[in-house]
Design a protein around this motif. Structure first.
Motif, PDB file in Angstrom:
ATOM      1  N   GLY A   1      -5.112  -3.089  -4.543  1.00 26.90           N
ATOM      2  CA  GLY A   1      -6.217  -2.145  -4.490  1.00 26.90           C
ATOM      3  C   GLY A   1      -6.150  -1.314  -3.224  1.00 26.90           C
ATOM      4  N   PRO A   2      -7.013  -0.327  -3.083  1.00 31.89           N
ATOM      5  CA  PRO A   2      -6.997   0.524  -1.893  1.00 31.89           C
ATOM      6  C   PRO A   2      -7.440  -0.197  -0.626  1.00 31.89           C
ATOM      7  CG  PRO A   2      -8.852   1.062  -3.309  1.00 31.89           C
ATOM      8  CD  PRO A   2      -8.005   0.108  -4.074  1.00 31.89           C
ATOM      9  N   VAL A   3      -8.138  -1.323  -0.770  1.00 32.56           N
ATOM     10  CA  VAL A   3      -8.618  -2.069   0.393  1.00 32.56           C
ATOM     11  C   VAL A   3      -7.956  -3.435   0.491  1.00 32.56           C
ATOM     12  CG1 VAL A   3     -10.656  -3.094   1.502  1.00 32.56           C
ATOM     13  CG2 VAL A   3     -10.841  -0.881   0.360  1.00 32.56           C
ATOM     14  N   VAL A   4      -7.797  -4.107  -0.637  1.00 28.49           N
ATOM     15  CA  VAL A   4      -7.270  -5.470  -0.636  1.00 28.49           C
ATOM     16  C   VAL A   4      -6.532  -5.728  -1.945  1.00 28.49           C
ATOM     17  CG1 VAL A   4      -9.385  -6.451  -1.633  1.00 28.49           C
ATOM     18  CG2 VAL A   4      -7.906  -7.895  -0.220  1.00 28.49           C
ATOM     19  N   ALA A   5      -5.489  -6.552  -1.870  1.00 30.37           N
ATOM     20  CA  ALA A   5      -4.775  -6.972  -3.073  1.00 30.37           C
ATOM     21  C   ALA A   5      -5.453  -8.212  -3.647  1.00 30.37           C
ATOM     22  CB  ALA A   5      -3.318  -7.275  -2.752  1.00 30.37           C
ATOM     23  N   LEU A   6      -5.501  -8.287  -4.970  1.00 34.77           N
ATOM     24  CA  LEU A   6      -6.164  -9.401  -5.638  1.00 34.77           C
ATOM     25  C   LEU A   6      -5.219 -10.124  -6.586  1.00 34.77           C
ATOM     26  CD1 LEU A   6      -9.549  -7.839  -6.881  1.00 34.77           C
ATOM     27  CD2 LEU A   6      -9.127  -9.024  -4.722  1.00 34.77           C
ATOM     28  N   PHE A   7      -5.392 -11.439  -6.679  1.00 33.98           N
ATOM     29  CA  PHE A   7      -4.920 -12.165  -7.845  1.00 33.98           C
ATOM     30  C   PHE A   7      -5.979 -11.931  -8.924  1.00 33.98           C
ATOM     31  CE2 PHE A   7      -2.904 -15.117  -4.652  1.00 33.98           C
ATOM     32  CZ  PHE A   7      -1.590 -14.924  -5.050  1.00 33.98           C
TER      33      PHE A   7
ATOM     34  N   LEU B   1     -14.011  -7.394  -7.616  1.00 38.54           N
ATOM     35  CA  LEU B   1     -14.193  -6.703  -8.894  1.00 38.54           C
ATOM     36  C   LEU B   1     -15.679  -6.681  -9.245  1.00 38.54           C
ATOM     37  CD1 LEU B   1     -11.239  -7.936 -11.146  1.00 38.54           C
ATOM     38  CD2 LEU B   1     -11.652  -5.608 -10.338  1.00 38.54           C
ATOM     39  N   ILE B   2     -16.327  -7.829  -9.159  1.00 45.91           N
ATOM     40  CA  ILE B   2     -17.788  -7.875  -9.214  1.00 45.91           C
ATOM     41  C   ILE B   2     -18.246  -7.560  -7.795  1.00 45.91           C
ATOM     42  CG2 ILE B   2     -19.817  -9.320  -9.597  1.00 45.91           C
ATOM     43  CD1 ILE B   2     -18.182 -10.923 -11.607  1.00 45.91           C
ATOM     44  N   PRO B   3     -18.923  -6.438  -7.570  1.00 46.13           N
ATOM     45  CA  PRO B   3     -19.095  -5.910  -6.205  1.00 46.13           C
ATOM     46  C   PRO B   3     -20.140  -6.629  -5.360  1.00 46.13           C
ATOM     47  CG  PRO B   3     -20.234  -4.504  -7.758  1.00 46.13           C
ATOM     48  CD  PRO B   3     -19.510  -5.542  -8.586  1.00 46.13           C
ATOM     49  N   VAL B   4     -19.852  -7.871  -5.012  1.00 44.46           N
ATOM     50  CA  VAL B   4     -20.794  -8.652  -4.213  1.00 44.46           C
ATOM     51  C   VAL B   4     -20.955  -8.070  -2.810  1.00 44.46           C
ATOM     52  CG1 VAL B   4     -20.331 -10.751  -5.520  1.00 44.46           C
ATOM     53  CG2 VAL B   4     -18.975 -10.266  -3.485  1.00 44.46           C
TER      54      VAL B   4
ATOM     55  N   THR C   1     -15.927  -7.451   3.598  1.00 44.68           N
ATOM     56  CA  THR C   1     -17.117  -6.768   3.088  1.00 44.68           C
ATOM     57  C   THR C   1     -17.293  -5.420   3.782  1.00 44.68           C
ATOM     58  OG1 THR C   1     -18.271  -8.819   2.512  1.00 44.68           O
ATOM     59  CG2 THR C   1     -19.641  -6.896   2.937  1.00 44.68           C
ATOM     60  N   GLU C   2     -17.129  -5.397   5.090  1.00 42.24           N
ATOM     61  CA  GLU C   2     -17.298  -4.154   5.841  1.00 42.24           C
ATOM     62  C   GLU C   2     -16.234  -3.126   5.464  1.00 42.24           C
ATOM     63  OE1 GLU C   2     -17.240  -5.661   9.802  1.00 42.24           O
ATOM     64  OE2 GLU C   2     -19.410  -6.052   9.844  1.00 42.24           O
ATOM     65  N   ARG C   3     -15.004  -3.579   5.237  1.00 44.65           N
ATOM     66  CA  ARG C   3     -13.938  -2.651   4.835  1.00 44.65           C
ATOM     67  C   ARG C   3     -14.201  -2.071   3.452  1.00 44.65           C
ATOM     68  NH1 ARG C   3      -9.376  -6.664   5.109  1.00 44.65           N
ATOM     69  NH2 ARG C   3      -8.221  -5.094   3.903  1.00 44.65           N
ATOM     70  N   LEU C   4     -14.668  -2.897   2.534  1.00 42.80           N
ATOM     71  CA  LEU C   4     -14.980  -2.415   1.192  1.00 42.80           C
ATOM     72  C   LEU C   4     -16.123  -1.406   1.235  1.00 42.80           C
ATOM     73  CD1 LEU C   4     -14.723  -5.838  -0.654  1.00 42.80           C
ATOM     74  CD2 LEU C   4     -13.266  -3.854  -1.101  1.00 42.80           C
ATOM     75  N   ARG C   5     -17.127  -1.691   2.045  1.00 41.59           N
ATOM     76  CA  ARG C   5     -18.248  -0.759   2.177  1.00 41.59           C
ATOM     77  C   ARG C   5     -17.793   0.568   2.777  1.00 41.59           C
ATOM     78  NH1 ARG C   5     -23.559  -3.867   4.457  1.00 41.59           N
ATOM     79  NH2 ARG C   5     -23.934  -5.286   2.717  1.00 41.59           N
ATOM     80  N   ALA C   6     -16.951   0.491   3.798  1.00 39.19           N
ATOM     81  CA  ALA C   6     -16.468   1.717   4.436  1.00 39.19           C
ATOM     82  C   ALA C   6     -15.677   2.560   3.439  1.00 39.19           C
ATOM     83  CB  ALA C   6     -15.604   1.371   5.647  1.00 39.19           C
ATOM     84  N   TYR C   7     -14.867   1.912   2.610  1.00 36.86           N
ATOM     85  CA  TYR C   7     -14.084   2.639   1.608  1.00 36.86           C
ATOM     86  C   TYR C   7     -14.999   3.366   0.629  1.00 36.86           C
ATOM     87  CZ  TYR C   7     -11.024   3.549  -2.354  1.00 36.86           C
ATOM     88  OH  TYR C   7     -10.352   4.159  -3.381  1.00 36.86           O
ATOM     89  N   GLU C   8     -16.153   2.772   0.345  1.00 37.82           N
ATOM     90  CA  GLU C   8     -17.086   3.384  -0.600  1.00 37.82           C
ATOM     91  C   GLU C   8     -17.998   4.416   0.066  1.00 37.82           C
ATOM     92  OE1 GLU C   8     -19.191   0.480  -2.862  1.00 37.82           O
ATOM     93  OE2 GLU C   8     -17.368  -0.434  -3.667  1.00 37.82           O
ATOM     94  N   GLY C   9     -17.825   4.615   1.371  1.00 40.23           N
ATOM     95  CA  GLY C   9     -18.595   5.646   2.053  1.00 40.23           C
ATOM     96  C   GLY C   9     -19.974   5.222   2.511  1.00 40.23           C
TER      97      GLY C   9
END
Length: 246
Positions: A28-34, A149-152, A172-180
């Protein structure tokens, strides 16, 4: 050796595909997932760096679901797009043996739009559990099979700060930053005791990250510390972000 060798062997042995799950690594753009899937639904997912390796993911998946997960070359259709856009509405999730009440909480989390935050207490009414405590709601969130994927990460306390949702705070902070999501702006509101924003023109109040709240001009923005204060001032709750009474 082909990634899906195990699957090929099972097919030749006549083992039905419904008897096991498949998984792949999705960047993904922020983190790779299994991401594991079976019968057209996501059955499990988690950040790659949260596991010791593929075998660790396989073992934990087996313990949680009772189903083996075998490497596959391709992810479930829709997963790559969901990671890129932050919108997973076209995916299905298999919640397995989770109680129906917890499944409802997780579905409520899925309803939080990209780039927006909701306090944990918001989940109760959304999931049809208005009397549930924050601790009970967070326990349901952490029991979910597919964080990210479920945006906790879109859950927070009343000031928008990250809560223990099953992901590291840094992620969490990186995912939030990516979403603006503007954490500094939220911090300024929190420091001023502002938890809701009203529009002086529409007389509607919202959560600060609601798309409608972000369109309120400085001139017409009215801060409120609680939903009760907003209602007392004659403001109606936004039908989009649906702020809870507080």
């Amino acid at each position: 050796m082909p990634v899906d060798l195990g699957i090929r062997i099972l097919r030749r042995a006549g083992v039905a595909e419904s008897a096991y799950d498949r998984y792949s690594v999705v960047a993904g753009p922020v983190v790779a997932l299994f991401v594991a899937h079976g019968r057209g639904a996501v059955t499990g997912a988690g950040p790659v760096d949260g596991y010791a390796g593929p075998e660790d993911f396989e073992e934990r998946h087996l313990l949680r679901t009772g189903r083996a997960a075998l490497p596959a070359g391709r992810p479930l259709p829709g997963v790559v797009g969901a990671l890129r856009t932050g919108r997973d509405r076209n995916l299905r999730y298999d919640y397995g043996s989770l109680p129906e009440s917890r499944s409802r909480v997780l579905e409520a989390v899925r309803g939080i739009p990209r780039g927006q935050l909701r306090p944990v207490d918001w989940l109760g009414p959304e999931a049809g559990m208005p009397d549930a405590t924050a601790a009970e709601l967070l326990e349901a969130v952490r029991s979910g099979p597919a964080p990210v994927l479920i945006p906790v990460h879109r859950l927070g306390d009343e000031d928008g700060r990250p809560v223990d949702c099953g992901l590291p705070v840094a992620l969490t902070e990186r995912l939030r930053a990516y979403e603006g999501i503007d954490e500094e702006r939220l911090g300024r509101f929190a420091a001023a005791g502002t938890h809701y924003l009203g529009s002086g023109t529409t007389r509607i109040f919202c959560y600060p990250t609601c798309a409608h709240a972000r369109r309120i001009t400085d001139r017409h923005r009215v801060p409120f510390g609680s939903a009760a204060a907003a209602r007392h001032a004659g403001y109606r709750p936004c039908l989009s972000c649906r702020p809870v009474a507080a």
